[in-house]
Enzyme design. Structure first.
Site, PDB file in Angstrom:
ATOM      1  CG  ASP A 329      52.902  32.198 -75.457  1.00  0.00           C
ATOM      2  OD1 ASP A 329      53.151  31.257 -76.243  1.00  0.00           O
ATOM      3  OD2 ASP A 329      53.228  33.379 -75.714  1.00  0.00           O
ATOM      4  CD  GLU A 529      58.318  34.006 -79.254  1.00  0.00           C
ATOM      5  OE1 GLU A 529      58.406  33.965 -78.026  1.00  0.00           O
ATOM      6  OE2 GLU A 529      57.827  33.078 -79.927  1.00  0.00           O
TER       7      GLU A 529
HETATM    8  C1  BGC Z   1      54.608  32.916 -78.664  1.00  0.00           C
HETATM    9  C2  BGC Z   1      53.198  32.880 -79.142  1.00  0.00           C
HETATM   10  C3  BGC Z   1      52.999  31.713 -80.069  1.00  0.00           C
HETATM   11  C4  BGC Z   1      53.434  30.447 -79.393  1.00  0.00           C
HETATM   12  C5  BGC Z   1      53.297  29.220 -80.260  1.00  0.00           C
HETATM   13  C6  BGC Z   1      55.069  31.590 -78.135  1.00  0.00           C
HETATM   14  O1  BGC Z   1      56.437  31.610 -77.864  1.00  0.00           O
HETATM   15  O2  BGC Z   1      54.731  33.885 -77.643  1.00  0.00           O
HETATM   16  O3  BGC Z   1      52.870  34.084 -79.767  1.00  0.00           O
HETATM   17  O4  BGC Z   1      51.667  31.653 -80.472  1.00  0.00           O
HETATM   18  O5  BGC Z   1      54.774  30.545 -79.004  1.00  0.00           O
HETATM   19  O6  BGC Z   1      54.256  29.185 -81.228  1.00  0.00           O
HETATM   20  C1  BGC Z   2      58.951  27.477 -80.855  1.00  0.00           C
HETATM   21  C2  BGC Z   2      58.111  28.693 -80.925  1.00  0.00           C
HETATM   22  C3  BGC Z   2      57.998  29.225 -79.566  1.00  0.00           C
HETATM   23  C4  BGC Z   2      59.364  29.439 -78.931  1.00  0.00           C
HETATM   24  C5  BGC Z   2      59.270  29.869 -77.515  1.00  0.00           C
HETATM   25  C6  BGC Z   2      60.272  27.803 -80.237  1.00  0.00           C
HETATM   26  O1  BGC Z   2      61.048  26.674 -80.142  1.00  0.00           O
HETATM   27  O2  BGC Z   2      59.121  26.961 -82.101  1.00  0.00           O
HETATM   28  O3  BGC Z   2      56.853  28.400 -81.447  1.00  0.00           O
HETATM   29  O4  BGC Z   2      57.325  30.418 -79.638  1.00  0.00           O
HETATM   30  O5  BGC Z   2      60.123  28.287 -78.958  1.00  0.00           O
HETATM   31  O6  BGC Z   2      60.521  30.049 -76.930  1.00  0.00           O
END
Ligand code: BGC
Ligand code: BGC
Length: 852
Positions: A329, A529
């Site tokens: 991830d 998130e």
């Molecule tokens: C998330 C994932 C996601 C990835 C790509 C991460 O922060 O935990 O679920 O697939 O970003 O965007």
């Molecule tokens: C991204 C997401 C990712 C996240 C993680 C964002 O900047 O666009 O895809 O999951 O950062 O912190």
């Protein structure tokens, strides 16, 4: 890590039994299965459904034999489109590219499908370009198609998983997977980072809505169907054909079990619980041939999953015979002890096959290459990881597929939001609605009446779609961003009109003509998130506007149907009491019209569609009942798992208790200053060389020499902001100090910003420093001079500084005690109304500062 106690399974979940049954009749293992865990293992053995294919293995071996170590390492690395160009791919031969939640062609969240496809073509062409001497190995392009191809304008947006869980309809899940796959392929990607099979145990978690259910059985019943929908059924011609994509079952493992529902936190459970609850989705997903599994950000009993060899290698690849590859991830490897985002051999050695190194890909590539050369990663491990990745690429037919735009449905943009796709999503909306209360049988409503549709969710696709919609947080979108969608109001209005009724939209409930009935649509605003983590289950603490709206309409004698949009069950007993009927509608996505399908009768008076949804998350009795899940000993929620009325039921509900259970004030996380006050635990201070740490508790207040004066001003409400006037006598600082260190490490991974809502009232003549402090001799600061000078004088603006800038400038973002410090040595007049963490697209102006 400490070896965990392996406790034999007492009550195996249904999925586990199914998987055991599957494996017992066919003992064959996956191609690269490693040593299995002990016989007393709580983990089920799983039958990997793809038989070993000698022709395929030969192709892989032949290709591997010709690859340089640089090319092999390249395959293990995935960069993000915001930081990786096609030219980089040509040069570094990377195996994969992703589009993160905020990453779009040209940096535009509303980029056109054609721009997405052109980008996919460009990466593909670069990966196949051998002019520099490399091997042609087609790149994999992954995206968070988590509720439909949800990053792209016009796509069908399905309800988020929490709503789908309420349907209890695995067959419909399969259709949803199919539609998601086709729309993803149309725009050029062949990899969806879905399904999430988290089993959320604490509803304060900001990702609760990404989970189908708090019950492992519901999650297990969906995982296989969704994988088959996305990938096609193993053994059928549809499997991994041009209309399907590869899936990523995520996040392995324990994402839904972190203490206090803290995103990316620690899941402290014994291994039997880990297997039984959090592992439930994996056996059916693997049995369905899932091609990738995504490692999780969280730790399990203190050890970060990206470094957990036991679970990634022994359990997942060994015991469960997973024959795809493990992807990381977003810089998740950087959280492993001893690692950084750009350097982490330990993660590869633990079993990660491909690292998601969005902005760190170059450093990660170089350090991994060095580690291989130094023998810190063995040749065998490197080859095994590359072989797993190549196996998936071959199975997908990628070597023969041609460029994304030339594939089966590439460029068929009419598929995005196609009527038959939207019909699937609309059915899902209908099936996901859960009726909690229906006093005096108010529902279903006659469409022939005068219906008022009110509330800020009534006419907002952005709000009904939630996070992971066109951008990461799902915020800042407008109606025109959703050409293939209906708001809830639009759905009601169309049906009422057809039946001869009338509707009025008034978000604030102030109608022109008195209605017969009101539908009030309200709920959580989008988040994703960790930005969605909350301290308790209160609904909008401190803001009772929705309750007041319902009560006002009721006081005027109007019956009220409440439609609640949310990414989790929240404590809304007062709103439930105030309304006559209450519907939990979750985050329905693009098909707001599915709500009218259930709420309104047909013109002839008969029921169109009855309620089918049953709670897949228990509904809390108080705002502090956040982890009361079905099956627990002390289980006592307000509405039980499985609850959900139908029109056949007597829907009357006696008034619910209205004590929230919250004592004392709890501030929203990530908000440091708002409404004129510092957040709990923070204190305002003024400082200069001659007078340090002067508390600023009363207003106005000034340093003795007048170098900085603080007074109250108005922004949106009376005295909700602070005016800072520097005289220029000497350098002076306005400080928000925290008694306990604040850790923003996880927020600094990505593009989260420290945002100030401010107004400039003077000319800018000298540097203005915005900094953070992390203890004696530890700080990082950024000059706002240019940014402030560019702002119109006298206007409020949201100015954002990427948190990364402070880290680059020397701060340790893991232990901030001053957040922030605003300093000027020259005369300056500035007002500030809010200081908080926010997403990139929430800032009106982003300060240009080094992030690397
Ligand atoms: C998330 C994932 C996601 C990835 C790509 C991460 O922060 O935990 O679920 O697939 O970003 O965007
Ligand atoms: C991204 C997401 C990712 C996240 C993680 C964002 O900047 O666009 O895809 O999951 O950062 O912190």
């Amino acid at each position: 890590m400490k070896p965990m106690k392996r406790i034999p399974l007492r009550k195996p979940a249904l999925a586990v039994l199914v998987a055991l049954a599957l494996v017992s009749c066919q003992p064959e293992h996956g191609p690269a299965a490693t040593q299995a865990a002990a016989p007393s293992s709580p983990w089920p053995e799983v039958k990997w459904p793809l038989a070993e294919d000698p022709a395929l293995e030969k192709r892989i071996a032949d290709l591997l034999a010709t690859m340089t170590v640089e090319e092999k390492v390249g395959q293990l690395v995935q960069g993000d489109i915001a930081s990786l160009t096609p030219e980089d791919v040509r040069k570094y031969r990377l195996g994969s590219v992703l589009a993160g939640g905020n990453s779009d062609p040209g940096g535009k969240y509303d980029a056109s499908p054609a721009q997405w496809l052109a980008l996919a073509d460009a990466y593909y062409a670069a990966s196949m370009d051998t002019s520099g001497g490399g091997k042609a190995i087609p790149i994999l392009f992954g995206i968070d198609a988590v509720h439909g191809q949800s990053n792209i304008v016009g796509a069908t947006l399905f309800p988020h998983n929490i709503g789908l869980g309420a349907m209890r309809d695995p067959e419909l899940m399969r259709r949803i997977g199919e539609v998601t796959a086709i729309e993803t392929r149309a725009t050029g990607m062949e990899w969806a980072f879905a399904p999430t099979v988290a089993v959320p145990q604490d509803d304060r978690w900001g990702r609760s809505y990404e989970g189908y259910s708090e019950s492992p059985d519901v999650v297990a019943s969906y995982a296989g169907a969704m994988v088959e929908g996305l990938q096609g059924k193993v053994g059928s011609p549809a499997f991994l054909d041009g209309r399907h994509v590869i899936a990523s079952v995520k996040h392995f493992l324990g994402d839904g079990g972190t203490s206090n529902g803290k995103d990316q936190g620690d899941t402290a459970v014994d291994e039997a619980t880990l297997a039984r609850i959090h592992g439930a989705g994996y056996p059916p997903a693997i049995a369905a041939g899932a091609q990738t599994v995504m490692a999780s950000f969280n730790s399990v009993n203190g050890e970060k999953m990206h470094g957990n060899r036991h679970l990634l290698t022994e359990v997942l690849k060994g015991r469960m015979h997973f024959g795809g590859f493990v992807v990381g991830d977003w810089n998740g490897h950087g959280q492993v002890k001893g690692c950084t985002a750009t350097d982490c051999p330990a993660t590869i050695n633990a079993g990660l096959d491909m690292a998601m190194a969005p902005d760190s890909w170059k450093g990660f590539y170089e350090s991994t290459l060095a580690a291989v050369k130094a023998g810190k990663i063995s040749q065998a491990r490197l080859d095994e990881a590359v072989a797993r990745i190549l196996r998936v690429k071959f199975r997908l037919g990628l070597f023969e597929a041609g460029k994304p735009s030339a594939r089966t449905v590439g460029g068929q943009f009419a598929l995005l939001g196609a009527p038959e796709h939207r019909a699937v999503a609309r059915q899902a909306v209908r099936e996901s609605l859960v009726l909690l209360k229906n006093n005096a049988g108010l529902l279903p409503l006659s469409p022939k009446q005068r219906i008022l549709v009110a509330g800020d969710g009534a006419d907002s696709v952005g709000k009904q779609a939630g996070g992971w919609t066109l951008n990461w947080q799902g915020t800042g979108t407008t109606r025109k961003d959703f050409p293939n969608a209906d708001t809830i109001y639009e759905g009601i209005a169309a049906q009422a009109k057809a039946a001869g009724g009338t509707t009025e939209l008034a978000v604030d409930g102030k109608y022109k003509a008195k209605p017969d009935v009101a539908v009030v649509v309200f709920g959580e605003d989008p988040y994703a998130e960790f930005q969605g983590d909350i301290p308790n289950l209160s609904y909008k603490p401190g803001n009772d506007a929705d309750l007041a709206l319902i009560k006002r309409l009721k006081a005027e004698g109007i019956p009220v149907v409440a439609v609640f949009l949310s990414g989790r069950p929240l404590w809304v007993n007062r709103e439930i009491n105030a309304a006559d009927a209450f519907v939990a509608a979750w985050l329905p996505g693009s098909e707001g019209a599915g709500i009218a399908d259930v709420l309104l009768r047909k013109a002839d008076g008969s029921v169109q569609h009855d309620f089918k949804g049953k709670l897949s998350f228990s509904w809390p009795r108080t705002a502090t009942q956040y982890a009361n899940n079905v099956g627990q000993k002390d289980y006592d929620p307000q509405f039980k798992f499985g609850y959900g009325l139908t029109y056949a039921d007597e829907g009357d509900l006696a008034p619910l208790p209205e004590e929230s259970g919250i004592t004392g004030e709890q501030s929203a996380s990530g908000v440091y200053f708002a409404k004129g006050k510092p957040a709990i635990g923070l204190a305002l201070q003024l400082s200069s060389a001659s007078q340090a740490n002067m508390p600023a508790t009363t207003m106005p207040v000034a340093l003795a020499d007048g170098s900085l004066k603080l007074s109250a001003v108005d922004h949106k409400a009376q005295e909700d902001a602070r005016r800072l006037q520097w005289s220029g006598a000497q350098a002076a600082r306005w400080v928000l100090a925290s008694a306990t260190p604040i850790d923003v490490t996880r927020e600094s991974n990505g593009d989260v910003q420290l945002q100030l809502t401010l107004r400039r009232d003077s000319a800018i003549t000298a540097p203005v420093w915005l900094g953070v402090g992390c203890g004696e001799g530890c700080s990082g600061r950024v000059d706002l001079r240019k940014t402030l000078a560019s702002l119109p004088q006298g206007q409020w603006k949201v100015v954002g500084v990427p948190l990364k800038c402070f880290a680059v400038a020397g701060a340790d973002v893991g232990k901030l005690v001053q957040l922030p410090v605003l300093e000027s040595a020259a005369a300056l007049d500035l007002s500030v109304s809010r200081i908080a963490l926010g997403a990139l697209n929430e800032a009106e102006v982003t300060v240009d500062c080094p992030v690397k």
